[in-house]
Design a protein around this motif. Structure first.
Motif, mmCIF file in Angstrom:
data_model
loop_
_atom_site.group_PDB
_atom_site.id
_atom_site.type_symbol
_atom_site.label_atom_id
_atom_site.label_comp_id
_atom_site.label_asym_id
_atom_site.label_seq_id
_atom_site.Cartn_x
_atom_site.Cartn_y
_atom_site.Cartn_z
ATOM 1 N N GLY A 1 0.797 -1.214 0.000
ATOM 2 C CA GLY A 1 0.000 0.000 0.000
ATOM 3 C C GLY A 1 0.831 1.265 0.000
ATOM 4 N N MET A 2 2.026 1.211 0.587
ATOM 5 C CA MET A 2 2.872 2.398 0.645
ATOM 6 C C MET A 2 3.476 2.756 -0.707
ATOM 7 S SD MET A 2 2.718 3.852 3.504
ATOM 8 C CE MET A 2 1.705 3.410 4.917
ATOM 9 N N LYS A 3 3.336 1.871 -1.674
ATOM 10 C CA LYS A 3 3.816 2.191 -3.019
ATOM 11 C C LYS A 3 3.112 3.412 -3.593
ATOM 12 C CE LYS A 3 5.176 -2.450 -4.576
ATOM 13 N NZ LYS A 3 4.878 -3.538 -5.549
ATOM 14 N N VAL A 4 1.895 3.685 -3.121
ATOM 15 C CA VAL A 4 1.125 4.796 -3.694
ATOM 16 C C VAL A 4 1.802 6.137 -3.462
ATOM 17 C CG1 VAL A 4 -1.055 3.559 -3.419
ATOM 18 C CG2 VAL A 4 -0.320 5.142 -1.632
ATOM 19 N N LEU A 5 2.692 6.220 -2.468
ATOM 20 C CA LEU A 5 3.353 7.486 -2.169
ATOM 21 C C LEU A 5 4.594 7.714 -3.026
ATOM 22 C CD1 LEU A 5 3.103 7.600 1.739
ATOM 23 C CD2 LEU A 5 1.573 8.611 0.039
ATOM 24 N N GLY A 6 4.973 6.718 -3.822
ATOM 25 C CA GLY A 6 6.129 6.862 -4.694
ATOM 26 C C GLY A 6 5.754 7.483 -6.027
ATOM 27 N N ASP A 7 6.763 7.726 -6.849
ATOM 28 C CA ASP A 7 6.521 8.290 -8.177
ATOM 29 C C ASP A 7 5.684 7.318 -9.005
ATOM 30 O OD1 ASP A 7 8.055 10.475 -7.511
ATOM 31 O OD2 ASP A 7 9.905 9.662 -8.362
ATOM 32 N N GLY A 8 4.576 7.802 -9.520
ATOM 33 C CA GLY A 8 3.692 6.955 -10.311
ATOM 34 C C GLY A 8 2.964 5.911 -9.500
ATOM 35 N N GLY A 9 2.994 6.052 -8.176
ATOM 36 C CA GLY A 9 2.425 5.027 -7.312
ATOM 37 C C GLY A 9 0.926 4.880 -7.429
ATOM 38 N N VAL A 10 0.229 5.983 -7.609
ATOM 39 C CA VAL A 10 -1.229 5.908 -7.705
ATOM 40 C C VAL A 10 -1.640 5.120 -8.942
ATOM 41 C CG1 VAL A 10 -3.354 7.235 -7.970
ATOM 42 C CG2 VAL A 10 -1.584 8.032 -6.400
ATOM 43 N N GLU A 11 -0.956 5.356 -10.053
ATOM 44 C CA GLU A 11 -1.281 4.614 -11.275
ATOM 45 C C GLU A 11 -0.983 3.133 -11.103
ATOM 46 O OE1 GLU A 11 -2.924 5.399 -14.029
ATOM 47 O OE2 GLU A 11 -3.308 7.258 -12.937
ATOM 48 N N ASP A 12 0.143 2.821 -10.458
ATOM 49 C CA ASP A 12 0.506 1.418 -10.248
ATOM 50 C C ASP A 12 -0.511 0.705 -9.359
ATOM 51 O OD1 ASP A 12 2.760 1.783 -11.775
ATOM 52 O OD2 ASP A 12 4.105 2.085 -10.068
ATOM 53 N N CYS A 13 -1.093 1.442 -8.423
ATOM 54 C CA CYS A 13 -2.008 0.839 -7.444
ATOM 55 C C CYS A 13 -3.465 1.209 -7.709
ATOM 56 C CB CYS A 13 -1.622 1.279 -6.029
ATOM 57 S SG CYS A 13 0.064 0.842 -5.543
ATOM 58 N N ARG A 14 -3.747 1.764 -8.872
ATOM 59 C CA ARG A 14 -5.095 2.275 -9.142
ATOM 60 C C ARG A 14 -6.153 1.183 -8.997
ATOM 61 N NH1 ARG A 14 -7.446 6.742 -11.134
ATOM 62 N NH2 ARG A 14 -5.403 7.737 -11.414
ATOM 63 N N GLY A 15 -5.853 -0.019 -9.447
ATOM 64 C CA GLY A 15 -6.825 -1.101 -9.353
ATOM 65 C C GLY A 15 -7.202 -1.402 -7.913
ATOM 66 N N THR A 16 -6.189 -1.493 -7.041
ATOM 67 C CA THR A 16 -6.448 -1.763 -5.624
ATOM 68 C C THR A 16 -7.208 -0.616 -4.978
ATOM 69 O OG1 THR A 16 -4.461 -3.130 -5.437
ATOM 70 C CG2 THR A 16 -5.362 -2.223 -3.396
ATOM 71 N N LEU A 17 -6.788 0.609 -5.261
ATOM 72 C CA LEU A 17 -7.447 1.776 -4.678
ATOM 73 C C LEU A 17 -8.900 1.881 -5.140
ATOM 74 C CD1 LEU A 17 -4.526 4.339 -5.104
ATOM 75 C CD2 LEU A 17 -5.355 3.392 -2.939
ATOM 76 N N ALA A 18 -9.139 1.616 -6.420
ATOM 77 C CA ALA A 18 -10.507 1.679 -6.945
ATOM 78 C C ALA A 18 -11.381 0.607 -6.303
ATOM 79 C CB ALA A 18 -10.487 1.517 -8.461
ATOM 80 N N ARG A 19 -10.796 -0.559 -6.056
ATOM 81 C CA ARG A 19 -11.561 -1.629 -5.397
ATOM 82 C C ARG A 19 -11.954 -1.214 -3.983
ATOM 83 N NH1 ARG A 19 -9.828 -4.964 -1.793
ATOM 84 N NH2 ARG A 19 -7.622 -4.666 -2.338
ATOM 85 N N ILE A 20 -11.016 -0.636 -3.237
ATOM 86 C CA ILE A 20 -11.315 -0.205 -1.870
ATOM 87 C C ILE A 20 -12.402 0.862 -1.878
ATOM 88 C CG2 ILE A 20 -10.382 0.954 0.170
ATOM 89 C CD1 ILE A 20 -7.674 -0.344 -0.492
ATOM 90 N N ARG A 21 -12.277 1.826 -2.789
ATOM 91 C CA ARG A 21 -13.280 2.894 -2.838
ATOM 92 C C ARG A 21 -14.657 2.333 -3.185
ATOM 93 N NH1 ARG A 21 -13.865 8.352 -3.014
ATOM 94 N NH2 ARG A 21 -15.748 9.032 -4.098
ATOM 95 N N SER A 22 -14.690 1.397 -4.116
ATOM 96 C CA SER A 22 -15.962 0.791 -4.498
ATOM 97 C C SER A 22 -16.595 0.066 -3.314
ATOM 98 C CB SER A 22 -15.740 -0.181 -5.660
ATOM 99 O OG SER A 22 -16.926 -0.872 -5.978
ATOM 100 N N GLN A 23 -15.774 -0.593 -2.518
ATOM 101 C CA GLN A 23 -16.300 -1.296 -1.348
ATOM 102 C C GLN A 23 -16.878 -0.314 -0.331
ATOM 103 O OE1 GLN A 23 -12.744 -3.476 -0.369
ATOM 104 N NE2 GLN A 23 -13.364 -5.285 -1.538
ATOM 105 N N VAL A 24 -16.216 0.823 -0.155
ATOM 106 C CA VAL A 24 -16.736 1.837 0.765
ATOM 107 C C VAL A 24 -18.051 2.404 0.231
ATOM 108 C CG1 VAL A 24 -16.291 4.084 1.827
ATOM 109 C CG2 VAL A 24 -14.439 2.411 1.640
ATOM 110 N N GLU A 25 -18.109 2.650 -1.070
ATOM 111 C CA GLU A 25 -19.322 3.205 -1.679
ATOM 112 C C GLU A 25 -20.536 2.309 -1.453
ATOM 113 O OE1 GLU A 25 -18.157 3.632 -5.740
ATOM 114 O OE2 GLU A 25 -17.636 5.762 -5.524
ATOM 115 N N LYS A 26 -20.327 1.009 -1.453
ATOM 116 C CA LYS A 26 -21.430 0.055 -1.342
ATOM 117 C C LYS A 26 -21.949 -0.107 0.083
ATOM 118 C CE LYS A 26 -19.840 -2.680 -5.304
ATOM 119 N NZ LYS A 26 -19.255 -3.978 -5.732
ATOM 120 N N LEU A 27 -21.249 0.439 1.055
ATOM 121 C CA LEU A 27 -21.663 0.275 2.446
ATOM 122 C C LEU A 27 -22.930 1.068 2.738
ATOM 123 C CD1 LEU A 27 -18.184 0.524 4.227
ATOM 124 C CD2 LEU A 27 -19.492 -1.553 3.746
#
Length: 330
Positions: free
Chosen positions: A268-294
């Motif tokens: 998860g800490m990869k997101v703070l590196g250069d290009g980290g958000v793009e590398d982890c976009r799939g995981t982040l989008a999954r987490i956000r989707s799970q929160v949205e469904k609550l």
């Protein structure tokens, strides 16, 4: 004359159990194809023990590096099992060395894992430690006119940014699965309760009192508490979450989303590196989707912890910053 490699494969395969450390293991394995093949059957636990024998010279900071590497395995071993959870909690209460001993007993690493972790040191861990150092470490103190307005929120901190980075990572490795239980409540996933998490903070992240005891301790918990309330730290994570989507209107959903992205451990800490958000976009989008469904009924309850003249509230879902704050305010 009989040579070492003339011995039966079964005997050669047992030699790693008697080798001194990971350096001797890799050097011996590289001498010939026979030993390379024989040593390839070494168990992950054997390799972990060899790596531990190389610490602290080659595996720094010790023991935090190897705990971070194996904490998720120990978490999985304990999760959902009352007896194992109690064993993990006793390890927390014994401090970081006791937690390390439990990791050595229950976990394992492959050589590929070790290579991956050393790559992660340069791609993820060192950049994270550098960010912490610039916010609350030696680089921060080097700011011109530090005490005269050179920085906001000037303070005196005894810091080890590298170790603090590992403390944050270890918390995520231990409790990411517990956070998942709150993101997917319908699945009734097992989770550690708040008391277990607070024991990790209380006993495994040293505070100023630990300065009077032998060992490499400083006020890590004070540094982390100071760090997670700083605007620059929060700005880092806000830039991550807002690249995935806008803030939630419901405060509890925003808080859960905010905490969830920060408790994913080393990956998860990869997101703070250069290009980290793009590398982890799939995981982040999954987490956000799970929160949205609550639904509203899925909001994590809060626990009240009394103070002398008031009380603090902390979520039953993993909330590292508030748990550290509650401990500081005890």
């Amino acid at each position: 004359m009989v040579c070492l490699i003339d011995l039966p494969l079964e005997i050669l395969s047992s030699l790693p159990l008697y080798i001194r450390n990971i350096e001797d293991f890799t050097e011996a394995a590289s001498t010939c194809s026979i030993l390379y093949y024989a040593f390839s059957s070494a168990s992950p636990n054997c390799i972990l023990r060899l790596a531990a024998a190389s610490a602290p010279t080659f595996v720094q900071p010790h023991p935090h590096f190897l705990i971070a590497a194996t904490a998720r395995q120990v978490s999985d071993w304990a999760l959902g099992n009352a007896e194992n959870t109690e064993r993990l909690r006793r390890a927390f209460q014994g401090g970081v060395e006791a937690l390390f001993e439990l990791c050595i007993e229950k976990a394992g690493l492959s050589l590929q894992d070790i290579r991956r972790l050393h790559l992660a040191r340069f791609s993820t861990i060192n950049p994270l430690a550098d960010k912490i150092d610039k916010m609350a470490g030696a680089q921060w103190y080097e700011t011109e006119n530090f005490w005269d307005g050179g920085v906001s929120e000037a303070a005196t901190l005894d810091t080890d940014p590298g170790r603090a980075a590992f403390q944050i990572i270890i918390y995520g490795e231990l409790f990411a699965s517990s956070m998942q239980a709150y993101l997917e409540p319908d699945k009734n996933l097992p989770k550690f309760d708040l008391d277990v998490r607070l024991d990790y903070i209380k006993y495994c992240i040293p505070d100023w009192v630990c300065k009077s005891y032998p060992g490499p301790y400083a006020g890590d918990v004070d540094l982390i508490n100071y760090l997670v309330i700083k605007s620059r730290w929060n700005k880092l994570w806000r830039s991550v979450t807002r690249e995935i989507g806008p803030d939630f209107e419901e405060k509890w959903k925003q808080k859960l989303w905010w905490d969830a992205v920060q408790v994913q451990g080393l990956e998860g800490m990869k997101v703070l590196g250069d290009g980290g958000v793009e590398d982890c976009r799939g995981t982040l989008a999954r987490i956000r989707s799970q929160v949205e469904k609550l639904d509203e009924g899925d909001e994590p309850a809060k626990h009240s912890i009394p103070r002398r003249n008031s009380e603090n509230h902390v979520s039953y879902a993993p909330d590292f910053s508030q748990e550290v704050y509650v401990y500081i305010q005890r």
